[in-house]
Design a protein around this motif. Structure first.
Motif, mmCIF file in Angstrom:
data_model
loop_
_atom_site.group_PDB
_atom_site.id
_atom_site.type_symbol
_atom_site.label_atom_id
_atom_site.label_comp_id
_atom_site.label_asym_id
_atom_site.label_seq_id
_atom_site.Cartn_x
_atom_site.Cartn_y
_atom_site.Cartn_z
ATOM 1 N N ASP A 219 2.966 14.162 -16.108
ATOM 2 C CA ASP A 219 1.944 14.117 -17.163
ATOM 3 C C ASP A 219 2.273 12.945 -18.074
ATOM 4 O O ASP A 219 3.430 12.743 -18.426
ATOM 5 C CB ASP A 219 1.943 15.431 -17.967
ATOM 6 C CG ASP A 219 0.656 15.626 -18.762
ATOM 7 O OD1 ASP A 219 0.185 14.658 -19.397
ATOM 8 O OD2 ASP A 219 0.138 16.760 -18.770
ATOM 9 N N ASP A 220 1.253 12.167 -18.434
ATOM 10 C CA ASP A 220 1.480 11.013 -19.302
ATOM 11 C C ASP A 220 1.612 11.418 -20.771
ATOM 12 O O ASP A 220 2.002 10.611 -21.597
ATOM 13 C CB ASP A 220 0.359 9.971 -19.142
ATOM 14 C CG ASP A 220 -1.008 10.519 -19.506
ATOM 15 O OD1 ASP A 220 -1.329 11.632 -19.052
ATOM 16 O OD2 ASP A 220 -1.756 9.833 -20.221
ATOM 17 N N SER B 121 -5.138 20.109 -16.244
ATOM 18 C CA SER B 121 -6.020 19.148 -16.883
ATOM 19 C C SER B 121 -6.818 19.765 -18.014
ATOM 20 O O SER B 121 -7.103 20.960 -18.002
ATOM 21 C CB SER B 121 -6.987 18.578 -15.847
ATOM 22 O OG SER B 121 -7.860 17.660 -16.450
ATOM 23 N N ALA B 122 -7.175 18.931 -18.965
ATOM 24 C CA ALA B 122 -8.073 19.365 -20.037
ATOM 25 C C ALA B 122 -9.514 19.343 -19.547
ATOM 26 O O ALA B 122 -10.414 19.819 -20.219
ATOM 27 C CB ALA B 122 -7.908 18.455 -21.247
ATOM 28 N N PRO C 146 10.705 18.077 -4.311
ATOM 29 C CA PRO C 146 10.397 19.334 -4.991
ATOM 30 C C PRO C 146 9.738 20.349 -4.064
ATOM 31 O O PRO C 146 9.196 20.002 -3.026
ATOM 32 C CB PRO C 146 9.417 18.897 -6.083
ATOM 33 C CG PRO C 146 8.724 17.719 -5.491
ATOM 34 C CD PRO C 146 9.753 17.023 -4.630
ATOM 35 N N ASP C 147 9.797 21.612 -4.487
ATOM 36 C CA ASP C 147 9.124 22.688 -3.767
ATOM 37 C C ASP C 147 7.694 22.853 -4.275
ATOM 38 O O ASP C 147 6.879 23.501 -3.632
ATOM 39 C CB ASP C 147 9.889 24.004 -3.968
ATOM 40 C CG ASP C 147 11.309 23.910 -3.430
ATOM 41 O OD1 ASP C 147 11.453 23.739 -2.204
ATOM 42 O OD2 ASP C 147 12.260 23.966 -4.230
ATOM 43 N N LEU C 148 7.416 22.263 -5.461
ATOM 44 C CA LEU C 148 6.109 22.373 -6.094
ATOM 45 C C LEU C 148 5.954 21.218 -7.090
ATOM 46 O O LEU C 148 6.939 20.805 -7.704
ATOM 47 C CB LEU C 148 6.013 23.715 -6.833
ATOM 48 C CG LEU C 148 4.716 24.059 -7.580
ATOM 49 C CD1 LEU C 148 3.539 24.203 -6.622
ATOM 50 C CD2 LEU C 148 4.901 25.344 -8.383
ATOM 51 N N ILE C 149 4.732 20.721 -7.226
ATOM 52 C CA ILE C 149 4.451 19.646 -8.179
ATOM 53 C C ILE C 149 3.305 20.091 -9.090
ATOM 54 O O ILE C 149 2.278 20.565 -8.604
ATOM 55 C CB ILE C 149 4.041 18.341 -7.455
ATOM 56 C CG1 ILE C 149 5.174 17.843 -6.563
ATOM 57 C CG2 ILE C 149 3.632 17.252 -8.470
ATOM 58 C CD1 ILE C 149 4.784 16.724 -5.607
ATOM 59 N N PHE C 150 3.508 19.962 -10.396
ATOM 60 C CA PHE C 150 2.435 20.136 -11.372
ATOM 61 C C PHE C 150 2.052 18.741 -11.819
ATOM 62 O O PHE C 150 2.921 17.965 -12.245
ATOM 63 C CB PHE C 150 2.911 20.936 -12.598
ATOM 64 C CG PHE C 150 3.038 22.417 -12.362
ATOM 65 C CD1 PHE C 150 1.940 23.258 -12.476
ATOM 66 C CD2 PHE C 150 4.268 22.976 -12.031
ATOM 67 C CE1 PHE C 150 2.063 24.636 -12.266
ATOM 68 C CE2 PHE C 150 4.408 24.343 -11.826
ATOM 69 C CZ PHE C 150 3.298 25.177 -11.946
ATOM 70 N N SER C 151 0.774 18.386 -11.732
ATOM 71 C CA SER C 151 0.344 17.043 -12.121
ATOM 72 C C SER C 151 -0.905 17.068 -12.985
ATOM 73 O O SER C 151 -1.860 17.797 -12.703
ATOM 74 C CB SER C 151 0.066 16.192 -10.880
ATOM 75 O OG SER C 151 -0.434 14.918 -11.253
ATOM 76 N N ASP C 152 -0.886 16.235 -14.025
ATOM 77 C CA ASP C 152 -2.080 16.012 -14.831
ATOM 78 C C ASP C 152 -3.096 15.300 -13.936
ATOM 79 O O ASP C 152 -2.735 14.668 -12.943
ATOM 80 C CB ASP C 152 -1.699 15.136 -16.030
ATOM 81 C CG ASP C 152 -2.819 14.990 -17.050
ATOM 82 O OD1 ASP C 152 -3.774 15.780 -17.022
ATOM 83 O OD2 ASP C 152 -2.723 14.071 -17.878
#
Length: 133
Positions: free
Chosen positions: A18-19, A92-93, A56-62
Protein backbone atom coordinates in the motif's frame (compact mmCIF):
# COMPACT_ATOMS: atom_id res chain seq x y z
CA UNK A 1 7.98 -28.53 24.38
CA UNK A 2 5.51 -30.16 22.04
CA UNK A 3 2.87 -32.62 23.13
CA UNK A 4 3.18 -35.99 21.50
CA UNK A 5 1.43 -36.11 18.19
CA UNK A 6 1.24 -32.34 17.77
CA UNK A 7 3.14 -30.58 15.06
CA UNK A 8 4.49 -27.05 15.26
CA UNK A 9 2.31 -24.66 13.31
CA UNK A 10 3.98 -23.29 10.23
CA UNK A 11 4.42 -19.54 10.51
CA UNK A 12 2.64 -17.96 7.56
CA UNK A 13 4.20 -15.15 5.54
CA UNK A 14 2.16 -12.19 4.31
CA UNK A 15 3.09 -9.22 2.13
CA UNK A 16 1.18 -5.95 2.59
CA UNK A 17 1.38 -3.53 -0.36
CA UNK A 18 0.00 0.00 0.00
CA UNK A 19 1.37 3.42 -0.90
CA UNK A 20 -0.30 4.94 2.17
CA UNK A 21 1.95 4.19 5.18
CA UNK A 22 -0.91 4.49 7.70
CA UNK A 23 -3.04 1.78 6.03
CA UNK A 24 0.01 -0.42 5.48
CA UNK A 25 1.13 -0.13 9.12
CA UNK A 26 -2.32 -0.76 10.61
CA UNK A 27 -2.81 -3.94 8.59
CA UNK A 28 0.79 -5.14 9.13
CA UNK A 29 0.51 -4.57 12.89
CA UNK A 30 -2.79 -6.47 13.07
CA UNK A 31 -1.31 -9.40 11.12
CA UNK A 32 1.87 -9.38 13.21
CA UNK A 33 -0.20 -9.57 16.41
CA UNK A 34 -2.04 -12.55 14.91
CA UNK A 35 1.33 -14.32 14.64
CA UNK A 36 2.13 -13.84 10.97
CA UNK A 37 5.51 -12.93 9.51
CA UNK A 38 4.75 -9.69 7.68
CA UNK A 39 6.72 -7.73 5.10
CA UNK A 40 5.62 -4.38 3.71
CA UNK A 41 6.00 -2.65 0.36
CA UNK A 42 5.04 0.92 -0.49
CA UNK A 43 4.52 0.38 -4.22
CA UNK A 44 3.97 -2.28 -6.85
CA UNK A 45 7.60 -2.03 -7.97
CA UNK A 46 8.82 -2.40 -4.39
CA UNK A 47 6.50 -5.39 -3.96
CA UNK A 48 7.98 -7.13 -7.03
CA UNK A 49 11.49 -6.49 -5.70
CA UNK A 50 10.48 -7.92 -2.30
CA UNK A 51 8.84 -10.93 -3.99
CA UNK A 52 12.14 -11.81 -5.66
CA UNK A 53 13.47 -12.70 -2.18
CA UNK A 54 10.33 -13.39 -0.12
CA UNK A 55 7.66 -15.97 -0.92
CA UNK A 56 4.48 -15.03 0.94
CA UNK A 57 1.52 -17.31 1.54
CA UNK A 58 -0.85 -14.36 0.99
CA UNK A 59 -0.63 -10.82 -0.39
CA UNK A 60 -2.81 -7.86 0.59
CA UNK A 61 -2.56 -5.09 -2.01
CA UNK A 62 -4.06 -1.65 -2.45
CA UNK A 63 -5.67 -1.05 -5.86
CA UNK A 64 -4.85 2.62 -6.45
CA UNK A 65 -1.11 3.22 -6.28
CA UNK A 66 1.12 5.46 -8.41
CA UNK A 67 3.14 3.94 -11.27
CA UNK A 68 1.81 0.37 -10.92
CA UNK A 69 -1.70 -0.23 -9.59
CA UNK A 70 -2.73 -3.37 -7.74
CA UNK A 71 -4.28 -4.95 -10.83
CA UNK A 72 -0.99 -4.54 -12.74
CA UNK A 73 0.88 -5.96 -9.74
CA UNK A 74 -1.35 -9.06 -9.76
CA UNK A 75 -0.83 -9.41 -13.50
CA UNK A 76 2.96 -9.36 -12.95
CA UNK A 77 2.71 -11.87 -10.08
CA UNK A 78 0.70 -14.29 -12.26
CA UNK A 79 3.59 -14.30 -14.80
CA UNK A 80 6.08 -15.68 -12.23
CA UNK A 81 5.63 -19.46 -11.93
CA UNK A 82 6.77 -19.62 -8.27
CA UNK A 83 4.28 -16.87 -7.31
CA UNK A 84 1.40 -17.45 -9.73
CA UNK A 85 -0.72 -19.39 -7.23
CA UNK A 86 -0.17 -16.95 -4.33
CA UNK A 87 -3.57 -15.57 -3.27
CA UNK A 88 -3.94 -11.79 -3.58
CA UNK A 89 -6.57 -9.84 -1.67
CA UNK A 90 -7.25 -6.27 -2.76
CA UNK A 91 -7.84 -3.55 -0.19
CA UNK A 92 -9.28 -0.36 -1.61
CA UNK A 93 -11.32 2.71 -0.84
CA UNK A 94 -12.98 2.09 -4.21
CA UNK A 95 -16.30 0.38 -3.49
CA UNK A 96 -17.10 -0.06 -7.13
CA UNK A 97 -18.76 -2.96 -8.93
CA UNK A 98 -16.44 -2.61 -11.94
CA UNK A 99 -13.27 -2.65 -9.81
CA UNK A 100 -14.52 -5.72 -7.94
CA UNK A 101 -15.33 -7.42 -11.26
CA UNK A 102 -11.84 -6.69 -12.63
CA UNK A 103 -10.32 -8.08 -9.41
CA UNK A 104 -12.41 -11.26 -9.70
CA UNK A 105 -11.61 -11.64 -13.41
CA UNK A 106 -7.89 -11.35 -12.63
CA UNK A 107 -8.21 -14.13 -10.07
CA UNK A 108 -8.05 -12.14 -6.84
CA UNK A 109 -8.77 -14.10 -3.67
CA UNK A 110 -10.85 -11.26 -2.24
CA UNK A 111 -11.68 -7.56 -2.25
CA UNK A 112 -11.95 -5.53 0.97
CA UNK A 113 -13.28 -1.99 1.02
CA UNK A 114 -11.45 0.47 3.28
CA UNK A 115 -12.05 1.08 6.06
CA UNK A 116 -12.27 -2.62 6.89
CA UNK A 117 -12.49 -4.16 10.34
CA UNK A 118 -10.67 -6.92 12.19
CA UNK A 119 -13.45 -9.42 11.54
CA UNK A 120 -13.18 -8.96 7.76
CA UNK A 121 -9.41 -9.55 7.90
CA UNK A 122 -9.85 -12.56 10.21
CA UNK A 123 -12.41 -14.02 7.80
CA UNK A 124 -9.97 -13.68 4.88
CA UNK A 125 -7.21 -15.31 6.98
CA UNK A 126 -9.52 -18.18 7.99
CA UNK A 127 -10.34 -18.83 4.33
CA UNK A 128 -6.70 -18.62 3.24
CA UNK A 129 -5.32 -20.66 6.14
CA UNK A 130 -7.92 -23.09 7.51
CA UNK A 131 -7.25 -24.07 11.12
CA UNK A 132 -4.20 -21.78 11.41
CA UNK A 133 -5.65 -19.07 13.67
Amino acid sequence: QLNRGSLPRKKRHILVVDDEPSWRKVLALFLHHKGYNVKEAGSGAEALKTLSKFKPDLIFSDVRMPEMNGFDLLDNIKKVPSLSSTPVVFCSAIDDFEAKKVAKDLGAAGYLVKPFDDEEISSILSSAFPRSL
